[in-house]
Structures are given as C-alpha cells and as structure tokens.
Design an enzyme around this catalytic site. Structure first.
Site, mmCIF file in Angstrom:
data_model
loop_
_atom_site.group_PDB
_atom_site.id
_atom_site.type_symbol
_atom_site.label_atom_id
_atom_site.label_comp_id
_atom_site.label_asym_id
_atom_site.label_seq_id
_atom_site.Cartn_x
_atom_site.Cartn_y
_atom_site.Cartn_z
ATOM 1 N N HIS A 64 0.839 -1.198 0.000
ATOM 2 C CA HIS A 64 0.000 0.000 0.000
ATOM 3 C C HIS A 64 0.879 1.254 0.000
ATOM 4 C CE1 HIS A 64 -3.608 2.400 1.306
ATOM 5 N NE2 HIS A 64 -2.627 3.202 1.701
ATOM 6 N N GLU A 65 1.848 1.297 0.914
ATOM 7 C CA GLU A 65 2.707 2.481 1.002
ATOM 8 C C GLU A 65 3.610 2.611 -0.221
ATOM 9 O OE1 GLU A 65 1.909 4.692 3.117
ATOM 10 O OE2 GLU A 65 0.540 3.315 4.104
ATOM 11 N N HIS A 68 1.754 4.368 -3.023
ATOM 12 C CA HIS A 68 1.863 5.828 -2.905
ATOM 13 C C HIS A 68 3.218 6.294 -3.428
ATOM 14 C CE1 HIS A 68 -1.738 6.566 -0.528
ATOM 15 N NE2 HIS A 68 -1.365 5.708 0.409
#
Length: 147
Positions: A64-65, A68
């Site tokens: 998820h990170e 980004h």
C-alpha cells in the site's frame, strides 16, 4: 529484520522498481499501518501490524505504502481517491485499509426488551440512554478479551 532492505525486496519483487529511500518503524501509529512522506520520500510503518497479524498482512501494508511511493515519483495520482492508486493497489494485492488493533476495547450493549445489540467505543451511562428501536432499557454485555 532490517526494514529498509525488506521494503526494497518487496518493491523489486512486487513492483519491479527500486525503493531508494529509508523505511522506519513508528510505534506511535495506531489507526494506520504506515505513512508515505512525499517531501523526502521515506516510509513509516506500525510494528503492531507485523506483531498482531503476521508477515502476510504486513507485506500488503508495505505494498500500500509503496503504491503511494511509486505513483508519486511517476507523477501519477498517488492519493487514495485517485484511479491510478486504486488500479495499482489492486494489481499488487495491497490492503486498502489497515486492520484494526486486536486489543481495541469495544463496549457492547443489549436491549433488555428486543435484544438489539449496540457497539460503542466509549462507555455510556445506562440510565441516560434507551434502545433506539423500542425504547427498552440497555444492559452492558461483557465482551471476552480479543487476541
């Protein structure tokens, strides 16, 4: 476990792109699994995710990170609502939301008349509130500890 090298490994295996910044632990994170800092490119992760849920879920939080991270440096939509973000997160099987803490306290109340259950994060004064469905008195139900 060296966190930065783990994130570099996940980045290469799951995205095919290098992670060139630093990853650090942040024990103060409670509701999120991690954070991306566009200003300097570093990532922070909550160690509770790894401790409570294991490496499989933690890897999804790392994805998820990294979603980004990679989209930001490719100058694409890197925020949660952006189509680019949603598409890439789905492709790499990242978690959309961080799992809740396993030791979070919840209070459950039960109506003495209709049996309706109510969950609250904070305790309520039972003499001040009634069931919203039938107006009956509420009783606190004791929850077994989670873990």
């Amino acid at each position: 476990m060296d966190l930065t090298s783990y994130v570099q490994k996940v980045s290469l295996e799951d995205f095919g792109k290098p992670f060139r910044h630093e990853a650090v632990w942040n024990r103060r994170l409670r509701t999120s699994g991690g954070r991306f800092f566009p200003k300097d490119g570093h990532l922070e992760f909550a160690p509770r995710i790894l401790e409570e849920y294991g490496e499989a879920v933690f890897r999804q939080v790392v994805r998820h990170e990294l979603t980004h991270y990679h989209l930001y440096f490719e100058k694409k939509g890197y925020r949660h609502g952006d189509a680019d973000f949603k598409r890439l997160l789905k492709e790499v099987d990242g978690l959309r939301y961080a799992p809740p803490p396993k030791n979070s306290k919840r209070h459950t109340y039960v109506c003495s008349v209709c049996g309706q259950h109510f969950q609250r994060q904070r305790r309520i004064q039972l003499d001040r509130y009634r069931c919203g469905a039938c107006g009956g008195r509420l009783m606190e139900k004791i929850n077994p500890p989670q873990g």
